[in-house]
Design a protein around this motif. Structure first.
Motif, PDB file in Angstrom:
ATOM      1  N   ARG B  10       0.862  -1.179   0.000  1.00  0.00           N
ATOM      2  CA  ARG B  10       0.000   0.000   0.000  1.00  0.00           C
ATOM      3  C   ARG B  10       0.899   1.229   0.000  1.00  0.00           C
ATOM      4  O   ARG B  10       1.880   1.287   0.744  1.00  0.00           O
ATOM      5  CB  ARG B  10      -0.880  -0.016   1.253  1.00  0.00           C
ATOM      6  CG  ARG B  10      -1.907   1.090   1.301  1.00  0.00           C
ATOM      7  CD  ARG B  10      -2.715   0.982   2.586  1.00  0.00           C
ATOM      8  NE  ARG B  10      -1.935   1.425   3.739  1.00  0.00           N
ATOM      9  CZ  ARG B  10      -2.317   1.307   5.006  1.00  0.00           C
ATOM     10  NH1 ARG B  10      -3.454   0.730   5.292  1.00  0.00           N
ATOM     11  NH2 ARG B  10      -1.564   1.740   5.995  1.00  0.00           N
ATOM     12  N   GLU B  13       3.571   6.233   3.943  1.00  0.00           N
ATOM     13  CA  GLU B  13       4.823   6.836   4.382  1.00  0.00           C
ATOM     14  C   GLU B  13       5.944   5.791   4.486  1.00  0.00           C
ATOM     15  O   GLU B  13       5.904   4.907   5.335  1.00  0.00           O
ATOM     16  CB  GLU B  13       4.610   7.507   5.742  1.00  0.00           C
ATOM     17  CG  GLU B  13       5.770   8.351   6.223  1.00  0.00           C
ATOM     18  CD  GLU B  13       5.794   9.730   5.585  1.00  0.00           C
ATOM     19  OE1 GLU B  13       4.715  10.250   5.241  1.00  0.00           O
ATOM     20  OE2 GLU B  13       6.902  10.271   5.429  1.00  0.00           O
ATOM     21  N   ARG B  14       6.897   5.892   3.624  1.00  0.00           N
ATOM     22  CA  ARG B  14       8.131   5.103   3.673  1.00  0.00           C
ATOM     23  C   ARG B  14       7.886   3.600   3.746  1.00  0.00           C
ATOM     24  O   ARG B  14       8.584   2.862   4.451  1.00  0.00           O
ATOM     25  CB  ARG B  14       8.998   5.592   4.829  1.00  0.00           C
ATOM     26  CG  ARG B  14       9.585   6.956   4.506  1.00  0.00           C
ATOM     27  CD  ARG B  14       9.869   7.809   5.699  1.00  0.00           C
ATOM     28  NE  ARG B  14      11.129   7.481   6.315  1.00  0.00           N
ATOM     29  CZ  ARG B  14      11.710   8.252   7.258  1.00  0.00           C
ATOM     30  NH1 ARG B  14      11.130   9.378   7.641  1.00  0.00           N
ATOM     31  NH2 ARG B  14      12.835   7.911   7.783  1.00  0.00           N
ATOM     32  N   GLU B  17      10.870   1.595   2.379  1.00  0.00           N
ATOM     33  CA  GLU B  17      11.975   1.612   3.355  1.00  0.00           C
ATOM     34  C   GLU B  17      11.690   0.640   4.501  1.00  0.00           C
ATOM     35  O   GLU B  17      12.581  -0.070   4.964  1.00  0.00           O
ATOM     36  CB  GLU B  17      12.148   3.032   3.895  1.00  0.00           C
ATOM     37  CG  GLU B  17      13.232   3.180   4.938  1.00  0.00           C
ATOM     38  CD  GLU B  17      13.281   4.605   5.490  1.00  0.00           C
ATOM     39  OE1 GLU B  17      12.786   5.521   4.812  1.00  0.00           O
ATOM     40  OE2 GLU B  17      13.815   4.783   6.596  1.00  0.00           O
ATOM     41  N   ARG B  18      10.469   0.615   4.950  1.00  0.00           N
ATOM     42  CA  ARG B  18      10.118  -0.270   6.065  1.00  0.00           C
ATOM     43  C   ARG B  18      10.356  -1.742   5.693  1.00  0.00           C
ATOM     44  O   ARG B  18      10.894  -2.521   6.485  1.00  0.00           O
ATOM     45  CB  ARG B  18       8.652  -0.058   6.458  1.00  0.00           C
ATOM     46  CG  ARG B  18       8.318  -0.552   7.854  1.00  0.00           C
ATOM     47  CD  ARG B  18       6.825  -0.514   8.110  1.00  0.00           C
ATOM     48  NE  ARG B  18       6.229   0.791   8.174  1.00  0.00           N
ATOM     49  CZ  ARG B  18       6.061   1.510   9.295  1.00  0.00           C
ATOM     50  NH1 ARG B  18       6.496   1.040  10.446  1.00  0.00           N
ATOM     51  NH2 ARG B  18       5.476   2.689   9.252  1.00  0.00           N
ATOM     52  N   ARG B  25      17.426  -6.186   8.733  1.00  0.00           N
ATOM     53  CA  ARG B  25      17.451  -6.393  10.184  1.00  0.00           C
ATOM     54  C   ARG B  25      17.316  -7.864  10.542  1.00  0.00           C
ATOM     55  O   ARG B  25      17.856  -8.322  11.535  1.00  0.00           O
ATOM     56  CB  ARG B  25      16.284  -5.598  10.764  1.00  0.00           C
ATOM     57  CG  ARG B  25      16.308  -5.356  12.220  1.00  0.00           C
ATOM     58  CD  ARG B  25      15.345  -4.249  12.586  1.00  0.00           C
ATOM     59  NE  ARG B  25      13.945  -4.535  12.341  1.00  0.00           N
ATOM     60  CZ  ARG B  25      13.175  -3.895  11.479  1.00  0.00           C
ATOM     61  NH1 ARG B  25      13.682  -2.915  10.740  1.00  0.00           N
ATOM     62  NH2 ARG B  25      11.904  -4.192  11.339  1.00  0.00           N
ATOM     63  N   ARG B  26      16.595  -8.603   9.738  1.00  0.00           N
ATOM     64  CA  ARG B  26      16.352 -10.014  10.030  1.00  0.00           C
ATOM     65  C   ARG B  26      17.432 -10.926   9.463  1.00  0.00           C
ATOM     66  O   ARG B  26      17.304 -12.147   9.510  1.00  0.00           O
ATOM     67  CB  ARG B  26      14.987 -10.426   9.468  1.00  0.00           C
ATOM     68  CG  ARG B  26      13.817  -9.750  10.172  1.00  0.00           C
ATOM     69  CD  ARG B  26      13.596 -10.339  11.547  1.00  0.00           C
ATOM     70  NE  ARG B  26      12.447  -9.727  12.227  1.00  0.00           N
ATOM     71  CZ  ARG B  26      12.061 -10.075  13.456  1.00  0.00           C
ATOM     72  NH1 ARG B  26      12.725 -10.999  14.125  1.00  0.00           N
ATOM     73  NH2 ARG B  26      11.050  -9.474  14.023  1.00  0.00           N
ATOM     74  N   THR B  58      10.765 -17.664   6.276  1.00  0.00           N
ATOM     75  CA  THR B  58      10.702 -16.898   7.519  1.00  0.00           C
ATOM     76  C   THR B  58      10.572 -15.410   7.220  1.00  0.00           C
ATOM     77  O   THR B  58       9.784 -14.697   7.854  1.00  0.00           O
ATOM     78  CB  THR B  58      11.958 -17.169   8.372  1.00  0.00           C
ATOM     79  OG1 THR B  58      12.047 -18.570   8.626  1.00  0.00           O
ATOM     80  CG2 THR B  58      11.895 -16.414   9.697  1.00  0.00           C
ATOM     81  N   HIS B  61       7.087 -14.541   5.980  1.00  0.00           N
ATOM     82  CA  HIS B  61       6.124 -14.407   7.087  1.00  0.00           C
ATOM     83  C   HIS B  61       6.315 -13.076   7.821  1.00  0.00           C
ATOM     84  O   HIS B  61       5.339 -12.453   8.252  1.00  0.00           O
ATOM     85  CB  HIS B  61       6.291 -15.561   8.073  1.00  0.00           C
ATOM     86  CG  HIS B  61       5.902 -16.892   7.526  1.00  0.00           C
ATOM     87  ND1 HIS B  61       4.838 -17.057   6.670  1.00  0.00           N
ATOM     88  CD2 HIS B  61       6.446 -18.128   7.694  1.00  0.00           C
ATOM     89  CE1 HIS B  61       4.726 -18.340   6.346  1.00  0.00           C
ATOM     90  NE2 HIS B  61       5.699 -19.008   6.956  1.00  0.00           N
ATOM     91  N   GLN B  62       7.548 -12.652   7.981  1.00  0.00           N
ATOM     92  CA  GLN B  62       7.794 -11.372   8.659  1.00  0.00           C
ATOM     93  C   GLN B  62       7.268 -10.214   7.821  1.00  0.00           C
ATOM     94  O   GLN B  62       6.635  -9.288   8.346  1.00  0.00           O
ATOM     95  CB  GLN B  62       9.300 -11.176   8.910  1.00  0.00           C
ATOM     96  CG  GLN B  62       9.916 -12.187   9.870  1.00  0.00           C
ATOM     97  CD  GLN B  62       9.567 -11.922  11.325  1.00  0.00           C
ATOM     98  OE1 GLN B  62       8.892 -10.954  11.633  1.00  0.00           O
ATOM     99  NE2 GLN B  62      10.039 -12.788  12.205  1.00  0.00           N
ATOM    100  N   LYS B  65       3.573  -9.461   7.873  1.00  0.00           N
ATOM    101  CA  LYS B  65       3.024  -8.785   9.052  1.00  0.00           C
ATOM    102  C   LYS B  65       2.999  -7.270   8.910  1.00  0.00           C
ATOM    103  O   LYS B  65       2.310  -6.586   9.667  1.00  0.00           O
ATOM    104  CB  LYS B  65       3.849  -9.159  10.292  1.00  0.00           C
ATOM    105  CG  LYS B  65       3.581 -10.563  10.779  1.00  0.00           C
ATOM    106  CD  LYS B  65       4.597 -11.084  11.771  1.00  0.00           C
ATOM    107  CE  LYS B  65       4.948 -10.161  12.877  1.00  0.00           C
ATOM    108  NZ  LYS B  65       5.831 -10.756  13.887  1.00  0.00           N
ATOM    109  N   ILE B  67       1.999  -3.739   7.935  1.00  0.00           N
ATOM    110  CA  ILE B  67       0.644  -3.281   7.643  1.00  0.00           C
ATOM    111  C   ILE B  67       0.500  -2.899   6.172  1.00  0.00           C
ATOM    112  O   ILE B  67      -0.552  -3.092   5.560  1.00  0.00           O
ATOM    113  CB  ILE B  67       0.291  -2.076   8.549  1.00  0.00           C
ATOM    114  CG1 ILE B  67       0.560  -2.431  10.015  1.00  0.00           C
ATOM    115  CG2 ILE B  67      -1.144  -1.631   8.330  1.00  0.00           C
ATOM    116  CD1 ILE B  67      -0.098  -3.691  10.504  1.00  0.00           C
ATOM    117  N   GLU B  68       1.567  -2.377   5.584  1.00  0.00           N
ATOM    118  CA  GLU B  68       1.488  -1.925   4.192  1.00  0.00           C
ATOM    119  C   GLU B  68       1.475  -3.070   3.189  1.00  0.00           C
ATOM    120  O   GLU B  68       1.134  -2.877   2.018  1.00  0.00           O
ATOM    121  CB  GLU B  68       2.690  -1.039   3.838  1.00  0.00           C
ATOM    122  CG  GLU B  68       2.831   0.207   4.655  1.00  0.00           C
ATOM    123  CD  GLU B  68       3.690   0.010   5.886  1.00  0.00           C
ATOM    124  OE1 GLU B  68       3.856  -1.154   6.306  1.00  0.00           O
ATOM    125  OE2 GLU B  68       4.177   1.016   6.424  1.00  0.00           O
TER     126      GLU B  68
END
Lengths: 550, 81
Positions: B10, B13-14, B17-18, B25-26, B58, B61-62, B65, B67-68
């Motif tokens: 969706r 905002e960013r 990037e998220r 990070r994972r 993995t 699945h992350q 989660k 929201i976008e």
């Protein structure tokens, strides 16, 4: 209506009865709206206190905790607490002021990219660039914070947006529907695995609490009669003295719990994430066990330990579906005999206060109305090992992040959320110094929080590790120049007294509880006291060092 | 192991990037990326090529989660040992 005023009204419409915060330049429109709103605001003395108080409020009540801070340093001071809520899946909405939209990205005064900084530690976040977007942002923030696997949500609100006028209409809170159980085929596979198991153990975690499934979990255990171990955050899903509870597992877990898991042929993991503090060396964790893993978060199932049967769904109805009598009598008897054999006794000779014994008695005398908020360190582990709890909401502890300084602000939040509870912050001398400014908040709002400060004049858990694993090279753990905590507390207007001798422990607890209002009990404990058992790093959980524990 | 993930995000905002930051990070190294707005301008179509010794599933699945993220899948046949 100004957006800031709308924000406050929207908070009220979402059932918020208290917000924790600290004002500053960019959040001033919101504070102006608060002025005559009727919404209770608790002024903390540091923004970290605000977010940790919101966290404590949320854990104690099951509602969303809300905190406010200004931009720049106000916002960055929230980060540890936001991360704390993220790691422990606590529903918190953090609202930060931000520089006006025209100044974003210009290194303006007190501008930091809090949206970017918190990306790794929020469930979601909003930078509200237009007042018209605020109603959706607030409604979505509250829904996301508490739904599914809960977590913190950030709303970053530029000052010009907060000041903007608009026709804003509050969006009604989203009703939280009952989630579905795991897939029937997976549940059937889990049932078969349970029926075939000779040595099953339930490995229960904080997800049971977050999923509001404690009562159904208890029914499941009563029906299946399976032995249970818990994680730190699972403490309270069964009462401490429940006959089928073997205790906490993991690094500082009990012998009965760890040995049961290591000997199990089936592990029913419920609302857990196979955290390294629980599993020890993951490759050696429950080596002979098949794993049935039930969690609402699909990403947790199989993340660290492959699940033989993965159950993704709401915990309560899934447990209902698995609930049928099982025949594991010999194994259960073996586990319960182990529990009896390894039960702690509290007869260690000590002229000074004995932390485990003292805390056990404190919780016994506090009863079911007690709420303990911990800091982080040896005292935190003693609380987990030795205190008696009837419900998980009685035990507030920073599990995932291990945030020293959590306990006092969390006690403030818990006390405001549950005014009738006996809230006790059990602190260590290291942790207490990290947020002791919140004594002023306790005093200001006349919160009857009791503080038990176990003082060994050292960073005890670090000292213990240096003793055991670093050849007693005690590096920077000495706190023997601590202030006089009794006088310090009194300087904040909070009565305090010292407990010096082990034989006076019970009288001191009574005296503390009899004080009307806040009070601090300063207990000197042995510097060399350690937490036992301890599983050394990278070892299997059966390899517990027992030290002086009996 | 190298693999490719396809996502529809969706537009918010960013969001890109998220998603990218989560992968890093994972423990998944980003070695290629492309993103384009959909015709209506409401969603981003994203392809990430990643390397890791961790399981691709993995990460999927992350990412799911977030929201976008409206949809996410491993690119069929895109997994290389």
């Amino acid at each position: 209506m100004k957006a800031a005023r709308f924000l406050v009204r929207a908070l009220q419409s979402h059932g918020v009865d208290v917000v924790f915060g600290y004002p500053g330049g960019a959040i001033m429109p919101v504070y102006d709206a608060l002025y005559d709103s009727g919404l209770r605001h608790v002024l903390v003395r540091h923004e970290q206190g605000a977010v940790l108080a919101a966290d404590g409020y949320a854990r104690a009540t099951g509602k969303v905790g809300v905190c406010l801070a200004t931009s720049g340093p106000g916002a960055t001071n929230l980060v540890t607490g936001i991360a704390n809520a993220f790691l422990d899946s606590v529903p918190v909405v953090a609202i930060t002021g931000q520089v006006p939209t025209g100044l974003l990205g210009t290194d303006a005064f007190q501008e930091v990219d809090i949206f970017g900084m918190t990306l790794p530690v929020v469930k979601h976040s909003f930078l509200v660039r237009r007042a018209a977007d605020l109603p959706d942002a607030i409604a979505e923030a509250f829904h996301l914070a508490r739904s599914g696997r809960p977590g913190p949500v950030l709303i970053d609100l530029p000052k010009d947006v907060a000041n903007a006028d608009g026709e804003l209409e509050c969006i009604a809170p989203v009703a939280e529907g009952a989630g579905a159980a795991a897939e029937p085929a997976a549940l059937e596979a889990a049932r078969r695995a349970l029926l075939l198991a000779k040595k099953p153990v339930v490995y229960a975690g904080g997800g049971i609490v977050l999923g509001r499934a404690v009562d159904r979990f208890r029914r499941f255990i009563e029906r299946t009669r399976l032995p249970v171990v818990t994680t730190l955050k699972g403490i309270g899903v069964l009462p401490t003295e429940h006959e089928l509870l073997l205790g906490m597992l993991g690094m500082h877990g009990g012998q009965a719990a760890n040995l049961a898991v290591q000997g199990a042929d089936l592990l029913l993991a419920v609302g857990v994430r196979f955290d390294d503090r629980a599993t020890g060396n993951l490759s050696r964790f429950a080596p002979g066990a098949k794993v049935v893993h039930l969690d609402i978060d699909r990403a947790e199932v199989g993340k660290l330990r492959e699940a033989d049967v993965g159950l993704v769904g709401e915990l309560g109805p899934s447990l209902d579906a698995l609930s049928s009598p099982l025949d594991a009598d010999p194994w259960r008897a073996e586990c319960l005999e182990s529990r009896r054999r390894f039960a702690p006794v509290y007869d260690a000779p000590s002229e000074l206060v004995c932390g485990p014994r003292f805390l056990r008695e404190l919780s016994r005398r506090g009863g079911e109305n007690l709420v303990v908020t911990c800091d982080v360190g040896q005292h935190q582990m003693w609380v987990a090992q030795h205190c008696l709890f009837s419900r998980p909401e009685q035990h507030l502890s920073s599990g995932g992040l291990g945030t020293m300084g959590y306990g006092l602000p969390a006690a403030i939040g818990a006390q405001l959320g549950r005014p009738g509870a006996l809230v006790v912050n059990v602190a260590g001398d290291g942790s207490f110094m990290m947020n002791l400014q919140e004594l002023a908040t306790v005093r200001r709002y006349a919160l009857p929080v009791k503080i038990v400060l176990l003082d060994n004049q050292a960073l005890g858990l670090v000292r213990q590790w240096q003793e055991l694993f670093f050849d007693r090279r005690y590096s920077e753990i000495d706190l023997s120049d601590n202030p006089d905590f009794v006088r310090l507390s009194e300087s904040f207007g909070i009565p305090a007294f010292a407990l010096e001798r082990g034989e006076d422990e019970e009288d001191a607890i009574d005296r503390l509880f009899e004080i009307d209002g806040p009070a601090l009990l300063h207990a000197r404990i042995e510097r060399e006291a350690n937490v036992w058992p301890l599983v050394p790093p990278n070892h299997g959980n059966e390899e517990m060092l027992l030290g002086a524990s009996s | 192991m190298r693999f490719t993930v396809e996502m529809v995000l969706r537009r918010s905002e960013r969001a890109f990037e998220r998603a990218v930051a989560l992968a890093g990070r994972r423990g998944y190294e980003l070695v290629g990326a492309s993103a384009a707005l959909s015709e209506e301008g409401l969603t981003l179509l994203v392809r990430l090529t990643l390397e890791s010794d961790r399981k691709p599933e993995t990460l999927v699945h992350q990412l799911a989660k977030l929201i976008e993220v409206q949809s996410v899948r491993l690119e069929p046949g895109g997994t290389l040992q």
